[in-house]
Design a protein around this motif. Sequence first.
Motif, short mmCIF file in Angstrom:
data_model
loop_
_atom_site.label_atom_id
_atom_site.label_comp_id
_atom_site.label_asym_id
_atom_site.label_seq_id
_atom_site.Cartn_x
_atom_site.Cartn_y
_atom_site.Cartn_z
N PRO A 145 0.81 -1.23 0.00
CA PRO A 145 0.00 0.00 0.00
C PRO A 145 0.84 1.28 0.00
N GLU A 146 1.97 1.27 0.70
CA GLU A 146 2.82 2.45 0.72
C GLU A 146 3.57 2.60 -0.61
N ALA A 147 4.00 1.48 -1.19
CA ALA A 147 4.65 1.55 -2.50
C ALA A 147 3.73 2.19 -3.52
N CYS A 148 2.44 1.84 -3.46
CA CYS A 148 1.47 2.40 -4.41
C CYS A 148 1.16 3.86 -4.08
N THR A 176 0.34 2.88 5.83
CA THR A 176 -0.64 3.16 4.78
C THR A 176 -1.64 2.02 4.71
N ALA A 177 -2.91 2.36 4.71
CA ALA A 177 -3.97 1.34 4.72
C ALA A 177 -4.13 0.69 3.36
N ARG A 181 6.93 6.57 7.51
CA ARG A 181 5.99 5.60 6.96
C ARG A 181 6.66 4.25 6.77
N LEU A 182 5.94 3.19 7.06
CA LEU A 182 6.44 1.85 6.85
C LEU A 182 6.66 1.60 5.36
N THR A 183 7.85 1.16 4.99
CA THR A 183 8.12 0.80 3.61
C THR A 183 8.34 -0.69 3.44
N GLU A 184 9.11 -1.30 4.35
CA GLU A 184 9.44 -2.71 4.20
C GLU A 184 9.68 -3.35 5.56
#
Length: 239
Positions: free
Chosen positions: A67-70, A236-237, A204-207
Motif C-alpha cells: 500500500p505504501e509503494a502504491c 498506509t492502509a 511511513r512503513l516501507t518494508e
Amino acid sequence: MKTALAAASTALVLASGVFPGGAQASSLKSCAVPPVVTPAPAEIPPASEVHANVPIAAYLLALFWSPEACRAGIPESDKVIQCQNNHFGFTVHGLWPNGPDKVHPRYCRPSPPMSPATVKANLCMTPSPWLLQHEWQAHGTCDWATPEDYFKKARKLRDKLNVPDLDAGSDGVMSAGEIRKAFLDRNRKLKPEDLNVRVNRDGRLTEVWVCMNLKFKYAACRGGNGAPDGAIVKVTAKR
C-alpha cells in the motif's frame, strides 16, 4: 465506459483463477494478472554497482508494504497489476545475498529478459515485471543458475513465513514493536533481532526485512533492526 471497464476487469480476474464473490487464495497463489504479460528489458547496470566477487555471508528476504509503494508511486511498483487490479499487503521485494561488510554481491553476470511464462508465474509474489527482472539480475545471478531457480527459492521462503496483514486502525499508526510482534506472533522461530523494520523519512512503513544465515535459517540482522520498538510508524492502509 463502466461496462467496458468491468469486462476488462473480469478478463483479468478469470485469467488468474480468482472469481468475483469467491474466496481468494493467498497472494502467492492467486491474484488478478493480465492474460498477456510483457517482460521488462534486460538491465545495463552502472559499473559502480557491479560486485561480482563479493562472498556471500548471509541472506535477506525483503518484503514491501505494497500500500505504501502504491501511495508513493515508487518506480518499482506496477501501477496496474500492483496498485489497481489487486489489494496486496506485503509483497516480496527480493531475496538478497548479503556480503560480510557493507558491500554486497550484485549484478554477478549479465542476463537476457526473462520469459513471459516466468514473469507471469511470479507476479502474485512480486507484482512488477520490471522489479522481477531487476531482482534476478541484481541479486539472483549471484547465487542461482536460472531465474526460475531464484524465484522458486524466494517463493519457498515466503511460503514458510506466516506474514501478517497489518491493520493500523483509525489513526493509521503502529509502533515498530507492534509491527515486529505481528510477525513474531505468527512465526515462533522468529526472534525480534531477525527483523528489520524499515521506514522512510516521513516515518511511513516501507518494508520489513527478514534476515537469515547461509543455511536460510532465521538469524540476527547484520545491518541492524531499523526502527526501534518505540518508534511510531505510519502504516498506509490497504484499499
